[in-house]
Design an enzyme around this catalytic site. Structure first.
Site, PDB file in Angstrom:
ATOM      1  N   ASP A   1       0.850  -1.172   0.000  1.00  0.00           N
ATOM      2  CA  ASP A   1       0.000   0.000   0.000  1.00  0.00           C
ATOM      3  C   ASP A   1       0.898   1.239   0.000  1.00  0.00           C
ATOM      4  O   ASP A   1       2.002   1.212   0.530  1.00  0.00           O
ATOM      5  CB  ASP A   1      -0.902  -0.023   1.236  1.00  0.00           C
ATOM      6  CG  ASP A   1      -1.998   1.014   1.187  1.00  0.00           C
ATOM      7  OD1 ASP A   1      -2.033   1.796   0.222  1.00  0.00           O
ATOM      8  OD2 ASP A   1      -2.812   1.048   2.117  1.00  0.00           O
ATOM      9  N   SER A   2       0.419   2.324  -0.574  1.00  0.00           N
ATOM     10  CA  SER A   2       1.245   3.523  -0.709  1.00  0.00           C
ATOM     11  C   SER A   2       1.522   4.202   0.624  1.00  0.00           C
ATOM     12  O   SER A   2       2.444   5.001   0.734  1.00  0.00           O
ATOM     13  CB  SER A   2       0.554   4.525  -1.631  1.00  0.00           C
ATOM     14  OG  SER A   2      -0.616   5.026  -1.015  1.00  0.00           O
ATOM     15  N   GLY A   3       0.713   3.902   1.639  1.00  0.00           N
ATOM     16  CA  GLY A   3       0.842   4.582   2.922  1.00  0.00           C
ATOM     17  C   GLY A   3      -0.089   5.764   3.068  1.00  0.00           C
ATOM     18  O   GLY A   3      -0.141   6.384   4.128  1.00  0.00           O
ATOM     19  N   GLY A   4      -0.844   6.082   2.004  1.00  0.00           N
ATOM     20  CA  GLY A   4      -1.741   7.227   2.065  1.00  0.00           C
ATOM     21  C   GLY A   4      -2.754   7.121   3.192  1.00  0.00           C
ATOM     22  O   GLY A   4      -2.973   8.089   3.938  1.00  0.00           O
ATOM     23  N   TYR A   5      -3.355   5.955   3.339  1.00  0.00           N
ATOM     24  CA  TYR A   5      -4.362   5.779   4.393  1.00  0.00           C
ATOM     25  C   TYR A   5      -3.745   5.967   5.773  1.00  0.00           C
ATOM     26  O   TYR A   5      -4.334   6.599   6.662  1.00  0.00           O
ATOM     27  CB  TYR A   5      -5.004   4.395   4.290  1.00  0.00           C
ATOM     28  CG  TYR A   5      -5.977   4.106   5.406  1.00  0.00           C
ATOM     29  CD1 TYR A   5      -7.260   4.638   5.381  1.00  0.00           C
ATOM     30  CD2 TYR A   5      -5.607   3.321   6.492  1.00  0.00           C
ATOM     31  CE1 TYR A   5      -8.158   4.403   6.408  1.00  0.00           C
ATOM     32  CE2 TYR A   5      -6.494   3.075   7.533  1.00  0.00           C
ATOM     33  CZ  TYR A   5      -7.763   3.609   7.481  1.00  0.00           C
ATOM     34  OH  TYR A   5      -8.640   3.371   8.515  1.00  0.00           O
TER      35      TYR A   5
ATOM     36  N   ASP B   1      -2.433   8.405  -2.725  1.00  0.00           N
ATOM     37  CA  ASP B   1      -3.739   9.007  -2.950  1.00  0.00           C
ATOM     38  C   ASP B   1      -4.163   9.793  -1.728  1.00  0.00           C
ATOM     39  O   ASP B   1      -3.544   9.693  -0.662  1.00  0.00           O
ATOM     40  CB  ASP B   1      -4.789   7.945  -3.294  1.00  0.00           C
ATOM     41  CG  ASP B   1      -4.988   6.947  -2.165  1.00  0.00           C
ATOM     42  OD1 ASP B   1      -4.021   6.685  -1.418  1.00  0.00           O
ATOM     43  OD2 ASP B   1      -6.097   6.411  -2.023  1.00  0.00           O
TER      44      ASP B   1
ATOM     45  N   GLN C   1     -11.092   7.082  -6.123  1.00  0.00           N
ATOM     46  CA  GLN C   1     -11.665   7.733  -4.955  1.00  0.00           C
ATOM     47  C   GLN C   1     -12.971   8.429  -5.364  1.00  0.00           C
ATOM     48  O   GLN C   1     -13.598   8.033  -6.335  1.00  0.00           O
ATOM     49  CB  GLN C   1     -10.652   8.710  -4.353  1.00  0.00           C
ATOM     50  CG  GLN C   1      -9.445   8.022  -3.704  1.00  0.00           C
ATOM     51  CD  GLN C   1      -9.794   7.291  -2.416  1.00  0.00           C
ATOM     52  OE1 GLN C   1     -10.931   7.364  -1.899  1.00  0.00           O
ATOM     53  NE2 GLN C   1      -8.828   6.554  -1.869  1.00  0.00           N
TER      54      GLN C   1
ATOM     55  N   GLY D   1     -11.799   3.968  -0.344  1.00  0.00           N
ATOM     56  CA  GLY D   1     -12.844   4.753   0.289  1.00  0.00           C
ATOM     57  C   GLY D   1     -14.142   4.044   0.545  1.00  0.00           C
ATOM     58  O   GLY D   1     -15.150   4.688   0.843  1.00  0.00           O
TER      59      GLY D   1
ATOM     60  N   ASP E   1      -8.208  -7.304   0.760  1.00  0.00           N
ATOM     61  CA  ASP E   1      -7.322  -7.451   1.914  1.00  0.00           C
ATOM     62  C   ASP E   1      -7.970  -6.793   3.114  1.00  0.00           C
ATOM     63  O   ASP E   1      -8.833  -5.925   2.969  1.00  0.00           O
ATOM     64  CB  ASP E   1      -5.980  -6.767   1.644  1.00  0.00           C
ATOM     65  CG  ASP E   1      -6.101  -5.257   1.800  1.00  0.00           C
ATOM     66  OD1 ASP E   1      -5.669  -4.726   2.836  1.00  0.00           O
ATOM     67  OD2 ASP E   1      -6.660  -4.592   0.890  1.00  0.00           O
TER      68      ASP E   1
END
Length: 372
Positions: A91-95, A145, A191, A218, A268
Site C-alpha cells: 500500500d502507498s501509505g496514504g491511508y 492518494d 476515490q 474509500g 485485503d
C-alpha cells in the site's frame, strides 16, 4: 497485460482469472493476508506459503519509518528481508498518513506529516512513494492518494479527487522510469467519497492512464452495508474489464462475497487476524468466540479441515484464558485459512456458473450461528 480472465459466471459479474507477477501467478479471486510491518501478525510466513498463499501485503508508510529503506535496501528488497518467496503488494501509505499521523498537510506537491512513532517530520510525494516501493521491490505498488472520511462535502471530495488524479499521473511517469531490474506493477486507486459523479470521474480519469491494475478506495470505512453495496455496484463496472480489480480493506465473508459478485478480483484486511488475536474465529456457522464458557469442555475442533484441527475448542479456549501466545497464533492461522478456502470455493462455483447459489447458501448457513 498482467491479467487473464479465465471464466465469468453466466448469472452475475463474478469471474476467475490469473494475475501474472514477478514472483509467480496469482489465482483470483484472492484474499491477501496483511503483513503491515513485513510480518503477518502472529503467523509464520512459511506456514502461509505451505497453505498456498500467493500474495501478501506490506505497508510503505510503516516500513519507510521502521526499519527504514536503508535496512531493507541492504537485503535487496522486502522479499530478502522477510524471506518471503511469493508476491508482495505494498500500500502507498496514504491511508496511514491520514489515519495515524498526528499532523498532516496536503498540498498539490505531496503530503507533509509527523511520524506516529517519534514525531519526526516527513514529506511524501507520488514520485518518492514510487521510489520507496521500488526499493521494497514490491510486485504490486499502489499510487499515493488522498483518503477522505465519510460525510465530507462534495467540494472537499472533489478537491481530494483532483489531487489523487494528478498524483496518479506523476506516479505513472515516475514508475515508467524505474530501473530495468524492477518489474513491479503500478495500480491506481479510484476515490470520490460517496458521490456517484465523483466516483465516475475518478474511474474515467484513472482508466485513461492505462495502468496495469485498479483499486477501489474509500469503501468499507464504516458506512452502512447497503451504502457499501450501492457504491460497490456503481463503481466496479467503471473499472477496465481487462485489468485486475482490487477492493481495499475488505475482510469478512459477507463483504468478500458481495465484492466477488460484482467482479472484484482482490481484497485485503487486517480484520481476520485482529479478531483472531482476541479469540474470535470464522466458521461456516458464523463467528465463534473462544472465550465463551460454552466451549470449556468442548472436545470438537473448530473445523475438521482447518490447520488447527488437531486442537479442541476447549484447548484453544484454555490458551486464550491462560494468556499463551500460541492461542492467537493458531486462531490467526485458522481465520486466514478460512478466507482462503472461501475464495477457492467461490472460484469453483464461478467455473460451474453457480456463484449466486453458492453465496446464498453460504450466507444462510453463516447467519444461523454456532450450533451446540
Amino acid at each position: 497485460m498482467i491479467y487473464r480472465k479465465l471464466h465469468k459466471d453466466q448469472h452475475c459479474e463474478a469471474r476467475t482469472g490469473q494475475i501474472h507477477l514477478p514472483h509467480g501467478n496469482v489465482d483470483t479471486p484472492v484474499f491477501m493476508p496483511v503483513g503491515t510491518n513485513a510480518s503477518v501478525k502472529a503467523v509464520r510466513l512459511e506456514d502461509l506459503f505451505s497453505m498456498g498463499v500467493q500474495l501478501i501485503l506490506g505497508n510503505t508508510y510503516h516500513l519507510y519509518l521502521r526499519p527504514g529503506m536503508d535496512v531493507i535496501q541492504k537485503f535487496g528488497g522486502l522479499h530478502g528481508f522477510n524471506n518471503w518467496n511469493g508476491n508482495i503488494l505494498t500500500d502507498s501509505g496514504g491511508y496511514q498518513v491520514f489515519s495515524l499521523a498526528p499532523f498532516r498537510k496536503v498540498t498539490n506537491e505531496g503530503v507533509e506529516f509527523r511520524s506516529h512513532i517519534d514525531g519526526s517530520k516527513h514529506f511524501l510525494t507520488p514520485e518518492k512513494v514510487v521510489g520507496i516501493q521500488e526499493i521494497l521491490n514490491s510486485d504490486i505498488q499502489m499510487v499515493l492518494d488522498v483518503c477522505t472520511e465519510p460525510g465530507i462535502s462534495h467540494k472537499s471530495a472533489r478537491e481530494a479527487l483532483e489531487i489523487t488524479t494528478s498524483w496518479a499521473l506523476r506516479a505513472k511517469n515516475s514508475w515508467e522510469t524505474t530501473t530495468e531490474t524492477y518489474q513491479g506493477k503500478l495500480f491506481g486507486i479510484v476515490q470520490g467519497n460517496f458521490y456517484e459523479d465523483l466516483r465516475a470521474r475518478s474511474a474515467e480519469e484513472l482508466s485513461a492512464l492505462d495502468l496495469p491494475g485498479y483499486a477501489i478506495g474509500g469503501l468499507s470505512v464504516g458506512e452502512p452495508f447497503d451504502q457499501f453495496q450501492h457504491y460497490l455496484a456503481f463503481t466496479a463496472p467503471l473499472l477496465p474489464g481487462g485489468k485486475p480489480r482490487y477492493l481495499m480493506g475488505v475482510g469478512t465473508p459477507e463483504y468478500i462475497l458481495e465484492a466477488i459478485e460484482h467482479g472484484i478480483d482482490m481484497f485485503d484486511c487486517v480484520f481476520p487476524t485482529r479478531v483472531a488475536r482476541n479469540g474470535t474465529l470464522f466458521t461456516d456457522h458464523g463467528r465463534l468466540v473462544l472465550k465463551n464458557q460454552r466451549y470449556e469442555y468442548d472436545t470438537r475442533p473448530v473445523s475438521e479441515h482447518s490447520p488447527t484441527a488437531a486442537y479442541s475448542r476447549s484447548y484453544l479456549r484454555h490458551l486464550f484464558k491462560a494468556g499463551e501466545m500460541l492461542g492467537p497464533m493458531l486462531a490467526s492461522l485458522h481465520n486466514l485459512w478460512f478466507l482462503k478456502k472461501l475464495v477457492e470455493d467461490s472460484r469453483r462455483a464461478i467455473h460451474e456458473n453457480r456463484f449466486l447459489e453458492f453465496k446464498r447458501s453460504f450466507l444462510d448457513l453463516y447467519s444461523m450461528g454456532i450450533p451446540d
